[in-house]
Design an enzyme around this catalytic site. Sequence first.
Site, short mmCIF file in Angstrom:
data_model
loop_
_atom_site.label_atom_id
_atom_site.label_comp_id
_atom_site.label_asym_id
_atom_site.label_seq_id
_atom_site.Cartn_x
_atom_site.Cartn_y
_atom_site.Cartn_z
N MET A 1 158.41 73.73 21.69
CA MET A 1 157.40 72.95 20.99
C MET A 1 156.11 73.71 20.82
O MET A 1 155.63 73.88 19.71
CB MET A 1 157.12 71.69 21.76
CG MET A 1 156.48 71.93 23.08
SD MET A 1 156.09 70.37 23.80
CE MET A 1 156.06 70.72 25.44
N MET A 137 165.87 68.66 19.83
CA MET A 137 165.05 69.46 18.93
C MET A 137 164.49 70.69 19.63
O MET A 137 164.37 71.76 19.04
CB MET A 137 163.88 68.61 18.40
CG MET A 137 164.30 67.55 17.41
SD MET A 137 164.66 68.23 15.76
CE MET A 137 163.01 68.61 15.21
N GLU A 138 164.12 70.53 20.88
CA GLU A 138 163.47 71.64 21.59
C GLU A 138 164.44 72.73 21.97
O GLU A 138 164.13 73.91 21.84
CB GLU A 138 162.75 71.12 22.84
CG GLU A 138 161.54 70.26 22.55
CD GLU A 138 160.47 71.00 21.76
OE1 GLU A 138 160.38 72.24 21.88
OE2 GLU A 138 159.73 70.35 21.00
N SER A 139 165.59 72.35 22.47
CA SER A 139 166.47 73.38 23.03
C SER A 139 167.95 73.15 22.73
O SER A 139 168.79 73.75 23.40
CB SER A 139 166.27 73.45 24.56
OG SER A 139 166.70 72.24 25.16
N TYR A 324 157.89 67.44 12.43
CA TYR A 324 158.58 67.46 13.72
C TYR A 324 158.67 66.05 14.29
O TYR A 324 159.74 65.59 14.69
CB TYR A 324 157.84 68.39 14.68
CG TYR A 324 158.34 68.35 16.10
CD1 TYR A 324 159.34 69.21 16.54
CD2 TYR A 324 157.81 67.44 17.02
CE1 TYR A 324 159.79 69.17 17.85
CE2 TYR A 324 158.26 67.39 18.33
CZ TYR A 324 159.25 68.26 18.74
OH TYR A 324 159.70 68.20 20.03
#
Length: 419
Positions: A1, A137-139, A324
């Site tokens: 992020m 979304m992040e990882s 996002y």
Amino acid sequence: MFFLRHFCSSFFIFVNCILLSLASQADTVDPQLYIQKHAQAFHIWVSDFKKQALSKGIPQTTLDAAFKDITLDPQVIRLDNTQPEFSRPVWEYLAGATAQGQVNIGKKNLNEQQAVLTKIAQSYQVDPEIIVAIWGMESGYGANTGKSNVFRSLATLAYEGRRANFWKQELMAALSIVQAGDRKVTDLTGSWAGAMGQTQFMPSTFLRFAVDFDGDGKRNIWTSKADALASTANYLKHYGWKYQIPWGMEVKLPANFNYQLADGIQQKTVAQWKALGVRGFITIDSKLDQEIATLFVPAGHKGAAFLLLDNFRVIMRYNNSTAYALAISLLADQFKGKANVQSSWPTEDRPLSRSERVEMQEILNGLGYNAGSTDGIIGINTRQAIQAFQIDYSLIPDSYASITLLDALRAATKAAITQ
Ligand code: CA
């Protein structure tokens, strides 16, 4: 992020933040040449930094381990000096992030982690779907946590000099994580910009918000799903997450709506928006009437419109990009069986490339609208200038920087010259 946050200083750069993969502008810095030229100076910089860290109580042994044989990272130099030319339209970004395949993977992970997510929801009063959407979304649910050496990444960014103090503080925070016993030097890995683990926390964020939820005595956002998910919940709780309240919803606007209100900034209660004719695709629950909301049209009046409640603003604390936050929100909704975006998007009226945005700002300034510096970044000044131009030329004042708008600006300039 926070890797994205580096590029997203403004609320409004919602499309431009997602574009590293589309970077096409020739790099202005040759990483290898840069590294050769700066090898000695970097060595001195590291020695100096180690002295500062030592004076702040970081032991010599930790410093020696963290900076052992350290060199500037060419990947960091390259990525930090790349400015994307082409903006990915928000609808493409959302379509990719919230595709059915992504929803299915998310639901599977939500099911697999149901037991721990239930405990986390009880402890932090944060909805499981939003935690899982952020995790994805992040990882990619822990699949992509980044393999870069965080000390090397942060030292390179701090040495390079843009926002040097920010990166130095993060570097110091990374050392503190090792010092606190949470992680070994060699295991402190992250993205090229220092975002770590399944939550992609920057080191200072880790120090403030990471928690040990599985009870092994270490805060481990890299390989403990329980710790990672609870740390995200802890972050959202801190910034004011409202449990079991929606992030917002897609809405329909009445004919002749005043798009000056749809700037994502002006706040009204849901009841006040309703009184202006704003309607949900599903009737908006009256229990939300007193919630504060802003109205946002990410692709102007020809695209979808959204009412954004407090929880949306909390998601933006995770990553200061409206695209996002919309992706997270829509993904979480679909985990609950709700619909994806239903309105069509102005696919024929694409957003502007970087050079086109600069041209737009130059024309706006030339016509006497104050768009601010011609940097290609669509911040508040540029949006206000676009809106003033749209009002003067009887266009719908939605502040959307599209190719249609640029054509109108070019025509206005031509008219001004021939007058
Ligand atoms: Ca733990």
